[in-house]
Design an enzyme around this catalytic site. Structure first.
Site, PDB file in Angstrom:
ATOM      1  N   ASP A   8     -19.091 -27.799  -2.162  1.00 58.56           N
ATOM      2  CA  ASP A   8     -19.371 -28.373  -3.480  1.00 58.56           C
ATOM      3  C   ASP A   8     -19.240 -29.893  -3.361  1.00 58.56           C
ATOM      4  O   ASP A   8     -19.127 -30.433  -2.235  1.00 58.56           O
ATOM      5  CB  ASP A   8     -18.448 -27.769  -4.557  1.00 58.56           C
ATOM      6  N   HIS A   9     -19.221 -30.583  -4.486  1.00 57.68           N
ATOM      7  CA  HIS A   9     -19.112 -32.045  -4.456  1.00 57.68           C
ATOM      8  C   HIS A   9     -17.791 -32.500  -3.831  1.00 57.68           C
ATOM      9  O   HIS A   9     -17.745 -33.498  -3.119  1.00 57.68           O
ATOM     10  CB  HIS A   9     -19.246 -32.617  -5.871  1.00 57.68           C
ATOM     11  N   GLY A  66     -12.742 -28.924  -2.766  1.00 55.32           N
ATOM     12  CA  GLY A  66     -11.599 -29.833  -2.852  1.00 55.32           C
ATOM     13  C   GLY A  66     -10.373 -29.264  -2.158  1.00 55.32           C
ATOM     14  O   GLY A  66      -9.773 -29.898  -1.300  1.00 55.32           O
ATOM     15  N   THR A  67     -10.013 -28.046  -2.544  1.00 59.14           N
ATOM     16  CA  THR A  67      -8.853 -27.385  -1.934  1.00 59.14           C
ATOM     17  C   THR A  67      -9.243 -26.358  -0.881  1.00 59.14           C
ATOM     18  O   THR A  67      -8.386 -25.911  -0.121  1.00 59.14           O
ATOM     19  CB  THR A  67      -8.056 -26.633  -3.011  1.00 59.14           C
ATOM     20  N   GLY A  68     -10.485 -25.913  -0.907  1.00 56.99           N
ATOM     21  CA  GLY A  68     -10.931 -24.805  -0.060  1.00 56.99           C
ATOM     22  C   GLY A  68     -10.678 -23.458  -0.720  1.00 56.99           C
ATOM     23  O   GLY A  68     -11.153 -22.425  -0.232  1.00 56.99           O
ATOM     24  N   ILE A  69      -9.948 -23.471  -1.831  1.00 57.28           N
ATOM     25  CA  ILE A  69      -9.547 -22.200  -2.444  1.00 57.28           C
ATOM     26  C   ILE A  69     -10.712 -21.537  -3.169  1.00 57.28           C
ATOM     27  O   ILE A  69     -11.049 -20.374  -2.898  1.00 57.28           O
ATOM     28  CB  ILE A  69      -8.357 -22.414  -3.409  1.00 57.28           C
ATOM     29  N   GLY A  70     -11.333 -22.258  -4.085  1.00 57.33           N
ATOM     30  CA  GLY A  70     -12.393 -21.652  -4.888  1.00 57.33           C
ATOM     31  C   GLY A  70     -13.548 -21.154  -4.039  1.00 57.33           C
ATOM     32  O   GLY A  70     -14.037 -20.021  -4.219  1.00 57.33           O
ATOM     33  N   ARG A 132      -6.062  -3.249  18.460  1.00 61.43           N
ATOM     34  CA  ARG A 132      -5.411  -2.817  17.216  1.00 61.43           C
ATOM     35  C   ARG A 132      -5.927  -3.610  16.010  1.00 61.43           C
ATOM     36  O   ARG A 132      -5.900  -3.129  14.868  1.00 61.43           O
ATOM     37  CB  ARG A 132      -3.888  -2.944  17.321  1.00 61.43           C
TER      38      ARG A 132
HETATM   39  C1  RB5 Z   1     -13.720 -29.415  -8.000  1.00 54.07           C
HETATM   40  O1  RB5 Z   1     -13.123 -30.400  -8.774  1.00 54.07           O
HETATM   41  C2  RB5 Z   1     -12.642 -28.488  -7.432  1.00 54.07           C
HETATM   42  O2  RB5 Z   1     -12.146 -27.679  -8.443  1.00 54.07           O
HETATM   43  C3  RB5 Z   1     -13.201 -27.680  -6.286  1.00 54.07           C
HETATM   44  O3  RB5 Z   1     -13.699 -28.521  -5.296  1.00 54.07           O
HETATM   45  C4  RB5 Z   1     -12.223 -26.773  -5.581  1.00 54.07           C
HETATM   46  O4  RB5 Z   1     -11.062 -27.441  -5.228  1.00 54.07           O
HETATM   47  C5  RB5 Z   1     -11.973 -25.473  -6.232  1.00 54.07           C
HETATM   48  O5  RB5 Z   1     -11.257 -24.608  -5.737  1.00 54.07           O
END
Ligand code: RB5
Length: 150
Positions: A8-9, A66-70, A132
């Protein structure tokens, strides 16, 4: 080996940096976007990368937000995708050896660029150990199958 790469951005600049590393090392890739730092929604790009891997157009994927989470959560919604969010080289290595991760996620606002490249390099050169671990990865597929819609 062909890599699907997307962000993403928030992950755009790291994605571009990783593309430079892939170019320097002669590793083919497909850029699934985004194409600028203009605000976009990470699920679209996680899905694009994951589907390129799922459909066999690419062997592995790399996603950044940003975090890699989403973006990792989104990628993991595609059946057959095992997306590992890594912030260190040990986890990157284990995600290949034990989990046969086929997509790597990183947080651009979490990692320095040099560490991100070390993680990518480690992840790309590490093979699945099988044995395994194969049984455990198969059980992940079993969970997907349990909840698959007809
Ligand atoms: C965008 O601001 C941010 O929410 C996205 O990059 C990411 O960190 C989501 O998990």
């Amino acid at each position: 080996m062909k890599i699907a790469i997307g962000s993403d951005h928030g992950g755009y600049e790291l994605k571009e940096h990783i593309k430079g590393y892939l170019d320097e090392n002669g590793i083919e890739y497909v850029d699934c976007g985004t194409d600028s730092t203009e605000s976009v929604d990470y699920p679209e790009f996680g899905q694009k990368v994951a589907e390129a891997v799922k459909e066999g157009k690419c062997d592995k994927g790399i996603v950044c937000c940003g975090t890699g989470i989403g973006i990792s959560i989104a990628a993991n919604k595609v059946p057959g995708i095992r997306c590992a969010l890594c912030s260190d080289c040990y986890s990157a290595k284990m995600s290949r050896e034990h989990n046969n991760a086929n997509v790597l996620a990183m947080g651009a606002r979490v990692l320095g660029r040099d560490l991100a490249i070390e993680i990518v390099s480690t992840w790309l050169k590490t093979d699945f150990q099988g044995g395994r671990h194969e049984r455990r990865v198969d059980k992940i597929e079993g969970i997907e199958n349990k909840y698959a819609l007809d």
